[in-house]
Scaffold this motif. Structure first.
Motif, mmCIF file in Angstrom:
data_model
loop_
_atom_site.group_PDB
_atom_site.id
_atom_site.type_symbol
_atom_site.label_atom_id
_atom_site.label_comp_id
_atom_site.label_asym_id
_atom_site.label_seq_id
_atom_site.Cartn_x
_atom_site.Cartn_y
_atom_site.Cartn_z
ATOM 1 N N LYS A 1 -1.372 16.655 6.619
ATOM 2 C CA LYS A 1 -2.401 15.760 6.095
ATOM 3 C C LYS A 1 -1.752 14.472 5.634
ATOM 4 O O LYS A 1 -0.550 14.416 5.368
ATOM 5 C CB LYS A 1 -3.185 16.394 4.946
ATOM 6 C CG LYS A 1 -2.402 16.587 3.657
ATOM 7 C CD LYS A 1 -3.336 17.111 2.570
ATOM 8 C CE LYS A 1 -2.581 17.336 1.253
ATOM 9 N NZ LYS A 1 -3.485 17.816 0.178
ATOM 10 N N ALA A 2 -2.568 13.430 5.573
ATOM 11 C CA ALA A 2 -2.145 12.144 5.028
ATOM 12 C C ALA A 2 -3.180 11.726 3.994
ATOM 13 O O ALA A 2 -4.387 11.930 4.197
ATOM 14 C CB ALA A 2 -2.032 11.097 6.129
ATOM 15 N N VAL A 3 -2.711 11.159 2.889
ATOM 16 C CA VAL A 3 -3.607 10.842 1.781
ATOM 17 C C VAL A 3 -3.373 9.410 1.312
ATOM 18 O O VAL A 3 -2.226 8.970 1.182
ATOM 19 C CB VAL A 3 -3.383 11.803 0.590
ATOM 20 C CG1 VAL A 3 -4.345 11.482 -0.545
ATOM 21 C CG2 VAL A 3 -3.551 13.249 1.032
ATOM 22 N N MET A 4 -4.469 8.695 1.086
ATOM 23 C CA MET A 4 -4.367 7.361 0.497
ATOM 24 C C MET A 4 -5.622 7.091 -0.322
ATOM 25 O O MET A 4 -6.655 7.735 -0.134
ATOM 26 C CB MET A 4 -4.207 6.293 1.578
ATOM 27 C CG MET A 4 -5.352 6.179 2.550
ATOM 28 S SD MET A 4 -5.004 4.912 3.788
ATOM 29 C CE MET A 4 -6.328 5.229 4.965
ATOM 30 N N SER A 5 -5.516 6.166 -1.238
ATOM 31 C CA SER A 5 -6.661 5.792 -2.066
ATOM 32 C C SER A 5 -7.254 4.484 -1.563
ATOM 33 O O SER A 5 -6.531 3.537 -1.248
ATOM 34 C CB SER A 5 -6.239 5.633 -3.529
ATOM 35 O OG SER A 5 -6.043 6.887 -4.127
ATOM 36 N N LEU B 1 0.844 -1.185 0.000
ATOM 37 C CA LEU B 1 0.000 0.000 0.000
ATOM 38 C C LEU B 1 0.882 1.239 0.000
ATOM 39 O O LEU B 1 1.889 1.290 0.722
ATOM 40 C CB LEU B 1 -0.913 0.016 1.232
ATOM 41 C CG LEU B 1 -1.829 1.232 1.394
ATOM 42 C CD1 LEU B 1 -2.863 1.275 0.265
ATOM 43 C CD2 LEU B 1 -2.533 1.191 2.741
ATOM 44 N N ARG B 2 0.517 2.233 -0.793
ATOM 45 C CA ARG B 2 1.221 3.508 -0.833
ATOM 46 C C ARG B 2 0.379 4.567 -0.129
ATOM 47 O O ARG B 2 -0.817 4.705 -0.411
ATOM 48 C CB ARG B 2 1.487 3.936 -2.277
ATOM 49 C CG ARG B 2 2.231 5.270 -2.399
ATOM 50 C CD ARG B 2 2.509 5.599 -3.857
ATOM 51 N NE ARG B 2 3.070 6.942 -4.022
ATOM 52 C CZ ARG B 2 4.357 7.238 -3.882
ATOM 53 N NH1 ARG B 2 5.224 6.283 -3.564
ATOM 54 N NH2 ARG B 2 4.791 8.476 -4.066
ATOM 55 N N VAL B 3 0.993 5.301 0.773
ATOM 56 C CA VAL B 3 0.310 6.357 1.525
ATOM 57 C C VAL B 3 1.224 7.572 1.588
ATOM 58 O O VAL B 3 2.439 7.442 1.810
ATOM 59 C CB VAL B 3 -0.038 5.907 2.963
ATOM 60 C CG1 VAL B 3 -0.893 6.969 3.658
ATOM 61 C CG2 VAL B 3 -0.787 4.583 2.950
ATOM 62 N N GLY B 4 0.654 8.747 1.392
ATOM 63 C CA GLY B 4 1.423 9.981 1.477
ATOM 64 C C GLY B 4 1.148 10.714 2.772
ATOM 65 O O GLY B 4 0.064 10.609 3.343
#
Length: 394
Positions: A370-374, A353-356
């Motif tokens: 902030k943190a962003v994931m799909s 999984l990729r998370v920013g």
């Protein structure tokens, strides 16, 4: 004694990310359950099928895992900055207990679609085709989540080609942004340190990064407890001594983080904190049979939820992973190579999984902007859920 007919309550059964749960509109609940308290907890326990000493939840909507023993209550937000208020309840499987202490990041992806479909978002903001930004107030942790939900011909688009490890079938992609995701008003690092020496009786003194982002999480090195970071569920969930060790680590970490005052209180706070172990990249075969190559991930992470190794990764824990990876000096960042980064790809039991995450140092204190994931989400069933009429009176 006379037995009355069952209560019928409008509900929707949804998948969000790698979790499933029963979703309710607040106004559809029985009057006694519209307020926090015993009546609400009794209702949700009965809906899910807990407490169940057999740990199967046969007589309810749960599926006997932490990922599927979940409930959500939604209502139109009174705040002009938000569309919907989102309350999450993690239901214990074998105990009469609903934990309201944290969020579910996976089910956060299903909140926007539900809110749109059930009239909780201003129709004037919903395009016939395109993307609608749903502004969510996460009640448990008092934080904002922004979900971007695709629309097609006036309806939420659920089908698509976005693939998520841990979910068998593809669906429509839903980017989810967790704004300032520290749980509550506490510091990102409650102890003030990026790494602590955590004394755990019967285990030893472990290096630990204890972070409060997405969900309070205690990170330790896999090698320090005899693991490689490539383990799948059966390697840990079938080992009672290992599970006991992790619960002891979790309880002592909770005390150090200030979440509880004594380790005995951890039994009544099962949802938080999480405990996870990290390791540098390595190749392994995921639970689906998919090969994960060391060069495809930045690090390996395994996390426990409600006392068991999670089959993939909790959404909130993914936020914690990305947040810790963004800050040099944490165990997570070190496992990922010790370099500055604003995104991380980690290997988990079901895949990767990729998370920013964006971190900044303000007045000597770290914060996560902030943190962003799909993720993806889909309605599995909708209609009414039934519970015995005496549920609220028992």
């Amino acid at each position: 004694m006379p037995y009355g007919p069952q209560l019928k309550i409008p509900a929707t059964y949804m998948r969000g990310g790698t979790s499933k749960g029963v979703f309710f509109k607040l106004d559809d609940l029985p009057d006694a359950a519209r307020q926090p308290g015993e009546a609400r907890d009794k209702l949700l326990l009965r809906v899910i099928g807990s407490p169940d000493p057999y740990e199967k939840q046969i007589d309810g909507m749960g599926a006997a895992t932490s990922s599927t023993s979940k409930t959500v209550i939604l209502s139109k937000s009174e705040s002009p900055e938000h569309d919907v208020d989102y309350l999450f309840g993690q239901v214990a499987i074998d105990k009469p207990f609903v934990d309201w202490s944290g969020n579910c990041g996976n089910l956060s992806a299903a909140v926007g679609p539900f809110a749109i479909t059930h009239g909780l978002v201003d129709p004037g903001r919903i395009p016939e085709n395109g993307v609608v930004e749903v502004r969510i107030w996460q009640v448990n942790i008092q934080k904002t989540i922004v979900s971007r939900v695709p629309m097609a011909n006036g309806e939420v688009q659920e089908t698509g080609d976005f693939e998520l490890d841990g979910v068998t079938f593809p669906a429509a992609e839903i980017p989810v942004a967790f704004m300032d995701p520290a749980d509550g008003e506490g510091a990102i690092f409650p102890t003030g340190n990026l790494i602590d020496d955590l004394e755990v009786p019967g285990v030893g003194t472990l290096k630990a990064t204890m972070i409060n982002a997405g969900i309070p999480t205690v990170f330790i090195n896999a090698a320090d407890i005899g693991y490689a970071g490539t383990e799948l569920q059966e390697a840990i969930n079938g080992d009672s001594q290992a599970l006991s060790m992790f619960e002891t680590i979790r309880a002592h970490g909770a005390v150090r983080m200030g979440l509880i005052k004594h380790v005995d209180e951890a039994a009544n706070r099962q949802h938080t904190p999480k405990v996870a172990f990290v390791a540098p990249p390595a190749g392994y075969t995921a639970s689906s049979g998919k090969m994960i190559d060391a060069c495809d991930v930045d690090l390996l992470v395994r996390a426990l939820s409600m006392g068991k190794l999670h089959h993939a990764m909790m959404g909130t824990a993914a936020v914690a992973i990305a947040s810790a990876a963004a800050i040099k000096g944490t165990l997570v960042n070190a496992a990922a190579g010790g370099v500055e980064r604003d995104a991380v790809t980690f290997g988990h039991p079901s895949g990767s999984l990729r998370v920013g995450a964006q971190a900044s140092l303000v007045d000597g204190r770290w914060q996560i902007d902030k943190a962003v994931m799909s993720r993806s989400a889909r309605v599995l069933m909708e209609g009414t859920v039934r519970v015995p009429s005496d549920t609220l009176n028992q």
